[in-house]
Write a protein that holds these residues in place. Structure first.
Motif, PDB file in Angstrom:
ATOM      1  N   UNK A  96       0.827  -1.205   0.000  1.00 29.40           N
ATOM      2  CA  UNK A  96       0.000   0.000   0.000  1.00 29.40           C
ATOM      3  C   UNK A  96       0.864   1.259   0.000  1.00 29.40           C
ATOM      4  N   UNK A  97       0.251   2.351  -0.445  1.00 31.08           N
ATOM      5  CA  UNK A  97       0.903   3.661  -0.436  1.00 31.08           C
ATOM      6  C   UNK A  97       0.527   4.474   0.804  1.00 31.08           C
ATOM      7  N   UNK A  98      -0.700   4.257   1.280  1.00 30.89           N
ATOM      8  CA  UNK A  98      -1.227   4.992   2.433  1.00 30.89           C
ATOM      9  C   UNK A  98      -1.891   4.011   3.404  1.00 30.89           C
ATOM     10  N   UNK A  99      -1.829   4.357   4.682  1.00 31.32           N
ATOM     11  CA  UNK A  99      -2.653   3.715   5.710  1.00 31.32           C
ATOM     12  C   UNK A  99      -3.344   4.833   6.483  1.00 31.32           C
ATOM     13  N   UNK A 100      -4.670   4.815   6.486  1.00 26.48           N
ATOM     14  CA  UNK A 100      -5.447   5.879   7.140  1.00 26.48           C
ATOM     15  C   UNK A 100      -5.836   5.529   8.568  1.00 26.48           C
ATOM     16  N   UNK A 101      -5.587   4.309   8.997  1.00 30.74           N
ATOM     17  CA  UNK A 101      -6.238   3.789  10.206  1.00 30.74           C
ATOM     18  C   UNK A 101      -5.272   3.429  11.331  1.00 30.74           C
ATOM     19  N   UNK A 102      -4.149   4.129  11.424  1.00 26.05           N
ATOM     20  CA  UNK A 102      -3.221   3.898  12.532  1.00 26.05           C
ATOM     21  C   UNK A 102      -3.838   4.448  13.814  1.00 26.05           C
ATOM     22  N   UNK A 103      -4.024   3.578  14.790  1.00 20.00           N
ATOM     23  CA  UNK A 103      -4.639   4.050  16.044  1.00 20.00           C
ATOM     24  C   UNK A 103      -3.881   3.602  17.295  1.00 20.00           C
TER      25      UNK A 103
END
Length: 229
Positions: A96-103
């Motif tokens: 992937x290029x992006x991960x939006x869901x780092x929590x």
């Protein structure tokens, strides 16, 4: 029946109108076509219509699509937008290029460790549970600055901003208010010296108030691909 190309045009017009109504440049808002649960043929149709950013939540399903469109890989950006478990971090870091869901920091550390050296740093957003929904993932707003500072220091990641999925609301004013809280949190991070430039928020039913509040990415699935059954 509307084609995916027609639907994309309609969504882009909605984004343009929302931006102009808010005094913003429409080109500052990036459309992520949420293709999770839809077949690779639907993604290919969207690519043919000019769409370049795609959002996926299920790792194995996404890999099939990424591999099927390998010939066009240089044109496309793949965004992981779903909850991520440690045992799935490697394929996400690699593909992937992006991960939006780092929590949480553990996931960010795993992504950084597993990101191949020959690839650019993985672009990441911290997911914020802005309204404290028990059913939603995301860090509490009060804990976001500490997590952001830690993520920003990881060598194979580039912290870009915040992502949030607020609860649906009846009024556009209410939606703008809650999205505005996400934008205010991003402004707080910048005031603290944490460089962020991305607000990933807004979906098919609420993209207009999200854009009004400052969204730079909207994640739209149903309005492009139709209902999931």
């Amino acid at each position: 029946m509307s084609s995916i190309a027609d639907n994309l045009q309609r969504v882009r017009r909605r984004i343009d109108r929302a931006a102009l109504d808010s005094g913003r440049d429409p080109s500052a808002i990036r459309l992520i076509a949420v293709s999770k649960s839809f077949p690779q043929q639907a993604v290919a149709e969207a690519v043919a219509a000019g769409q370049r950013d795609f959002g996926e939540s299920y790792v194995q399903e996404a890999i099939v699509k990424i591999e099927a469109l390998a010939a066009q890989r240089a044109l496309l950006q793949w965004h992981f937008i779903g909850p991520l478990q440690s045992n799935k971090a490697r394929p996400v870091a690699e593909r992937f290029d992006w991960v939006h869901s780092v929590d949480r920091l553990k996931i960010a550390q795993r992504l950084s460790e597993l990101r191949p050296a020959q690839l650019p740093p993985l672009q990441v957003c911290i997911q914020v549970n802005i309204d404290g929904q028990a059913s939603k993932h995301g860090v509490a707003p009060a804990d976001a600055p500490a997590l952001a500072r830690a993520v920003a220091g990881l060598p194979r990641l580039r912290l870009r901003g915040l992502m949030s999925i607020p609860a649906p609301m009846q009024s556009a004013a209410g939606q703008r208010e809650v999205f505005g809280r996400v934008a205010a949190l991003a402004a707080q991070l910048r005031d603290e010296g944490i460089a962020v430039d991305t607000l990933s928020m807004g979906m098919s039913d609420d993209l207009e108030p999200a854009v009004a509040a400052g969204a730079t990415m909207v994640r739209v699935g149903t309005a492009i691909f139709g209902r999931r059954w």
